[in-house]
Design an enzyme around this catalytic site. Structure first.
Site, PDB file in Angstrom:
ATOM      1  N   HIS A   1      41.698  14.574  42.793  1.00  0.00           N
ATOM      2  CA  HIS A   1      40.424  15.301  42.604  1.00  0.00           C
ATOM      3  C   HIS A   1      40.322  15.948  41.223  1.00  0.00           C
ATOM      4  CE1 HIS A   1      39.165  14.722  46.709  1.00  0.00           C
ATOM      5  NE2 HIS A   1      40.230  15.336  47.204  1.00  0.00           N
TER       6      HIS A   1
ATOM      7  N   ASP B   1      43.288   7.619  49.914  1.00  0.00           N
ATOM      8  CA  ASP B   1      43.176   8.954  50.512  1.00  0.00           C
ATOM      9  C   ASP B   1      41.854   9.049  51.292  1.00  0.00           C
ATOM     10  OD1 ASP B   1      44.377  12.008  49.863  1.00  0.00           O
ATOM     11  OD2 ASP B   1      42.209  12.001  50.248  1.00  0.00           O
TER      12      ASP B   1
ATOM     13  N   HIS C   1      39.727  11.333  51.170  1.00  0.00           N
ATOM     14  CA  HIS C   1      38.675  11.906  50.327  1.00  0.00           C
ATOM     15  C   HIS C   1      38.452  11.052  49.072  1.00  0.00           C
ATOM     16  CE1 HIS C   1      40.621  15.278  52.567  1.00  0.00           C
ATOM     17  NE2 HIS C   1      39.360  15.578  52.816  1.00  0.00           N
TER      18      HIS C   1
ATOM     19  N   ASP D   1      45.869  11.256  54.821  1.00  0.00           N
ATOM     20  CA  ASP D   1      44.925  12.038  55.631  1.00  0.00           C
ATOM     21  C   ASP D   1      43.901  11.159  56.346  1.00  0.00           C
ATOM     22  OD1 ASP D   1      43.923  11.521  53.085  1.00  0.00           O
ATOM     23  OD2 ASP D   1      43.535  13.632  52.593  1.00  0.00           O
TER      24      ASP D   1
HETATM   25  N1  Q9C Z   1      37.503  21.520  56.243  1.00  0.00           N
HETATM   26  C1  Q9C Z   1      43.261  16.055  49.065  1.00  0.00           C
HETATM   27  O1  Q9C Z   1      43.358  15.445  50.120  1.00  0.00           O
HETATM   28  N2  Q9C Z   1      38.815  21.217  51.629  1.00  0.00           N
HETATM   29  N3  Q9C Z   1      42.413  17.091  48.944  1.00  0.00           N
HETATM   30  C2  Q9C Z   1      38.088  20.619  52.674  1.00  0.00           C
HETATM   31  C3  Q9C Z   1      37.665  20.732  55.071  1.00  0.00           C
HETATM   32  C4  Q9C Z   1      39.176  20.382  50.543  1.00  0.00           C
HETATM   33  C5  Q9C Z   1      41.580  17.501  50.042  1.00  0.00           C
HETATM   34  C6  Q9C Z   1      37.905  21.557  53.830  1.00  0.00           C
HETATM   35  C7  Q9C Z   1      39.962  19.164  50.900  1.00  0.00           C
HETATM   36  C8  Q9C Z   1      40.687  18.632  49.682  1.00  0.00           C
HETATM   37  C9  Q9C Z   1      44.125  15.725  47.912  1.00  0.00           C
HETATM   38 ZN    ZN Z   2      42.477  13.817  50.862  1.00  0.00          ZN
END
Ligand code: Q9C
Ligand code: ZN
Length: 353
Positions: A169, A205, A207, A294
């Site tokens: 990110h 991933d 995301h 994830d």
């Molecule tokens: N309830 C990575 O997997 N917050 N980052 C989301 C969801 C941010 C994930 C909250 C998630 C970032 C590297």
């Molecule tokens: Zn992620």
């Protein structure tokens, strides 16, 4: 497959992240990496090494991806945070004010003197606490990515950069999504600089890999592909749509494959097939896989339903591309399953490679 692990990772250990109006315990915890390391000791794939941190080449490799004013900010952030208020020594730094994008007329060219303002300038969310050891941990991660690249440039079929905080990110000059330095982008750029002509990044991933997309968006020499939860409903929300295809010279060299929350492995696997086809058409000579776990059914903040056994097949499919491959460790918050899932994927790759 050699694993380069980050001996400094636990220096980054956030207490709480902002989530919908309240502070909740951080999901991105040191135990994530420890579980992967333990599983790799139980089911060895190759040597485990911790690369050294003090290396001028490392700073040069980071500077190929991140702006000088951003890395200077990260390097000094903790001292400035504490200088704002000595009581801050007991608190993590979190941003709470942002300049937003160009259309809002806020200026991002003038560096604010106020540190809270600079926290906002260089970030895009309030879920990524920064603390005393963040810079050392993130820099240690970049060292792992770089050492993994050296392995592959030296002829190894693959290498694994096992590090946290994660990276995909983080953009040229911003942190967010628990990420500070973009390890996968640093690896891709180092592969280019080491003589690979066309590098593909295939982000698995949950995301969208917004940072990596932004870093390479206008370039034709690095193909960025991401399979992820549809940003219409899933973090990071403001990037990752299917119509983002690259710009300028990079037009046609970014591929987003958003999938609805709830997607199962059969559908996810079909998207992976599409991603691999795009990579084959691009004729990549090296591959970087930002490896988030994830997508797992048990993940507390994500919405796909992959099972532990599915990750063997993911690894096998990735090996089918036949490319020198660097893996970077990204998300995966079902902490007690993340070791099994990560090593399943890597073992699937090894078996088929
Ligand atoms: N309830 C990575 O997997 N917050 N980052 C989301 C969801 C941010 C994930 C909250 C998630 C970032 C590297
Ligand atoms: Zn992620």
């Amino acid at each position: 497959m050699k694993t380069l692990h980050n001996a400094h990772h636990a220096l980054h250990q956030g207490r709480e992240e902002m989530f919908r109006g309240r502070m909740v315990p951080c999901h991105e915890v040191p135990a994530r990496l420890d579980f992967v390391l333990t599983e790799l000791q139980r089911r060895p794939l190759g040597a485990l090494e911790a690369p050294a941190l003090d290396d001028a080449e490392l700073d040069a490799a980071i500077a190929r991806v991140h702006s000088a004013r951003y890395t200077a900010f990260l390097a000094g952030a903790w001292d400035e945070w504490v200088a704002m208020d000595p009581a801050n020594a007991l608190r993590d730094a979190l941003p709470s004010v942002w300049p937003l994008g160009n259309r809002h007329a806020f200026r991002t060219d003038v560096l604010p003197q106020n540190f809270a303002a600079r926290l906002g300038l260089f970030s895009f969310d309030s879920g990524s606490p920064l603390m005393a050891g963040t810079w050392a941990a993130a820099r240690g991660g970049a060292a792992c990515a770089l050492a993994a690249v050296r392995e592959v440039l030296g002829g190894a079929r693959s290498a694994f950069a096992l590090t946290r905080p994660p990276g995909h990110h983080a953009g040229p000059d911003f942190f967010g999504g628990y990420c500070f330095l973009n390890n996968a982008a640093i690896a891709a750029q180092a592969l280019r600089d080491g003589g690979k002509q066309r590098v593909a990044v295939l982000d698995v991933d949950y995301h969208h890999g917004n940072g990596t997309q932004t870093i390479f968006y206008e370039r034709a020499d690095v193909l960025t592909v991401s399979i992820h939860g549809d940003p219409a409903t899933e973090y990071p929300f403001f990037l990752g749509h299917a119509d983002e295809r690259g710009a300028g010279a990079g037009e046609g060299f970014n591929l987003n494959l958003p999938l609805p929350r709830g997607t199962n492995f059969t559908t996810w696997r079909a998207a992976l097939g599409q991603a691999l086809d795009a990579m084959a058409a691009f004729n990549a000579d090296a591959l970087v896989v930002p490896m988030g776990l994830d997508t797992f059914e048990g993940d507390p903040i994500s919405g796909f339903t992959l099972r532990s056994n599915d990750y063997f097949a993911v690894g096998e499919a990735l090996a089918g591309a036949g490319l020198p491959t660097v893996f970077t460790f990204e998300g995966g918050y079902a902490v007690d399953a993340v070791g099994t899932n990560a090593v399943n994927l890597l073992e699937g790759f090894e078996r088929a490679a």
